[in-house]
Design an enzyme around this catalytic site. Sequence first.
Site, PDB file in Angstrom:
ATOM      1  N   ARG A 140      -8.745  11.851  -6.797  1.00 60.00           N
ATOM      2  CA  ARG A 140     -10.281  11.113  -7.567  1.00 60.00           C
ATOM      3  C   ARG A 140      -9.396  10.018  -8.144  1.00 60.00           C
ATOM      4  O   ARG A 140      -8.615   9.226  -7.630  1.00 60.00           O
ATOM      5  CB  ARG A 140     -10.454  11.700  -9.424  1.00 60.00           C
ATOM      6  N   SER A 152      -2.538   3.057  -4.966  1.00 62.91           N
ATOM      7  CA  SER A 152      -2.227   3.723  -6.069  1.00 62.91           C
ATOM      8  C   SER A 152      -3.535   5.046  -6.232  1.00 62.91           C
ATOM      9  O   SER A 152      -3.471   4.409  -8.371  1.00 62.91           O
ATOM     10  CB  SER A 152      -1.442   2.644  -7.062  1.00 62.91           C
ATOM     11  N   ASP A 194       2.388   3.295  -5.791  1.00 61.65           N
ATOM     12  CA  ASP A 194       3.077   2.511  -6.631  1.00 61.65           C
ATOM     13  C   ASP A 194       4.293   3.510  -7.014  1.00 61.65           C
ATOM     14  O   ASP A 194       5.713   2.438  -6.728  1.00 61.65           O
ATOM     15  CB  ASP A 194       2.358   1.055  -7.441  1.00 61.65           C
TER      16      ASP A 194
HETATM   17  C1  BGC Z   1      -3.628   6.473 -10.326  1.00 64.22           C
HETATM   18  C2  BGC Z   1      -1.489   6.765 -10.231  1.00 64.22           C
HETATM   19  C3  BGC Z   1      -0.769   5.183 -10.611  1.00 64.22           C
HETATM   20  C4  BGC Z   1      -1.623   4.477 -11.150  1.00 64.22           C
HETATM   21  C5  BGC Z   1       0.051   3.262 -11.343  1.00 64.22           C
HETATM   22  C6  BGC Z   1      -3.288   5.858 -11.776  1.00 64.22           C
HETATM   23  O1  BGC Z   1      -3.932   5.653 -11.842  1.00 64.22           O
HETATM   24  O2  BGC Z   1      -3.958   7.611 -10.654  1.00 64.22           O
HETATM   25  O3  BGC Z   1      -1.648   7.284  -8.536  1.00 64.22           O
HETATM   26  O4  BGC Z   1       0.398   5.395 -10.211  1.00 64.22           O
HETATM   27  O5  BGC Z   1      -2.568   4.687 -11.690  1.00 64.22           O
HETATM   28  O6  BGC Z   1      -1.074   1.820 -10.913  1.00 64.22           O
END
Ligand code: BGC
Length: 494
Positions: free
Chosen positions: A176, A161, A214
């Site tokens: 990133r 995620s 996610d």
């Molecule tokens: C991430 C996402 C993720 C979200 C919730 C963010 O910091 O970049 O990819 O879906 O957090 O977990």
Amino acid sequence: MVGLGAKPPPSRKGTGSFIDVPKDLLKEIKHLEQLFTIDTAKLKEITDHFVHELEKGLSVEGGSIPMNPTWVMSYPTGYETGTFLALDMGGTNLRVCEITLTDQKSEFDIIQSKYRMPEELKTGDADELWEYIADCLLQFIETHHGDVTKLDKIPLGFTFSYPATQNYIDEGILQRWTKGFDIDGVEGHNVVPMFEAALQRRGVPIKLTALINDTTGTLIASAYTDTSMKIGCIFGTGCNAAYMEDCGSIPKLAHLNLPPETPMAINCEWGAFDNEHKVLPRTPYDEQIDNDSPRPGQQAFEKMIAGLYLGEIFRLVMVDLHDNREINIFANQDIEKLRRPYTLDSSFLSSIEEDPYENLSETADLFQNKLNISPNGPELELIRRTAELIGTRAARLSACGVAAISRKKGFKECHVGADGSVFNKYPHFKERGAAALREILDWPEKTNPKEDDPIEILAAEDGSGVGAALIAALTLQRVQSGNMHGILHPENFR
Ligand code: BGC
């Protein structure tokens, strides 16, 4: 106190009256209210800009919201079958599940184990991270299946995620790190070969079928049981959303000549909204969080909303009111513990907002136990109000993202599946978000309180477990039907 340490009956609802709050403290409260309150007009302005930025992210030139195509190209029917592993590498825990999708509509069996993600891994060495994950998977498979050398490779949906570019569903080039992660040598690289190499070293019998976000998992898992689900959101340690776009509306994929009507789930990565600071009303505290973070200038929206930051915003306000403002709260007390960055998480704010007692005695206990500080009565009022302001702002800003996707897609009525600790546990988050959505989208006042909102944000199904398994199943089905778009390693699908 009444009797032998007994507390008075719960009576407190919402903001106190501030009758006993001295004028200078009241002045600070008013100042914080100005900083943190976002009125309807501003919510609408943010949403308008948001719609534009979603479009920009899909364009060839791109924008700050990545709008990542995920190669999840259909909703589930409810009749997917098979046994899959799901690995969830979230911000806080690592979870491994084995999910069997049965031939009964929308039914599945699940076994799962959770492993704590050691704090030092988040800023450590890449190899250590992958080794740790491979060890957890190995342990899980050995516990449930015995000798791994005798097993065929099990298909896995890996919920990773973080923002990742996916030219293929079984690839993820990390754009990133977010959520406080800062591991060298991973950004700009495909994480799948690193992960697979660690599996191979340990002899873990797994083949990665899909790497998912996610939010995409949440969208798919929620749509599995409720076909009105059109957006999947996470409001947890981080925040983000995914929805289904038509390939024909994704100019940056035009060169692939995908059928225009075919759906493609887009992981928005909306945490990056307004990184250029055009519209979000950032406070000096938000600026400080950003400057002191491992990735300054990134995730502007997320840093005002997500669970990782809410407690820290609150802490910065408290320290500022002690050190720099005339009011000098907690005067003559040692605030050393309060000075430690990220010492308060969002559950600390939740507890403050949940304190049912008129005299805020639970908040006083919290401050005493956690921070060794004894706030006086008016300071407790200030503490409560600050928590309310931070929590309310987060919920109202979240609604801008949901409103923006709904407006972009022309959704007038739908369900939005949401998951994450802030959504599930932070008091009033849902109601505050729903109220803001009503303001932004100009819905008339409800005539009957029981009436559903046209767009409702509801608790989602388990995205990073069941969602990941469903996406793995959908991908295998797609390969079987000969649709190889976005598949890098066909051998993994046999
Ligand atoms: C991430 C996402 C993720 C979200 C919730 C963010 O910091 O970049 O990819 O879906 O957090 O977990």
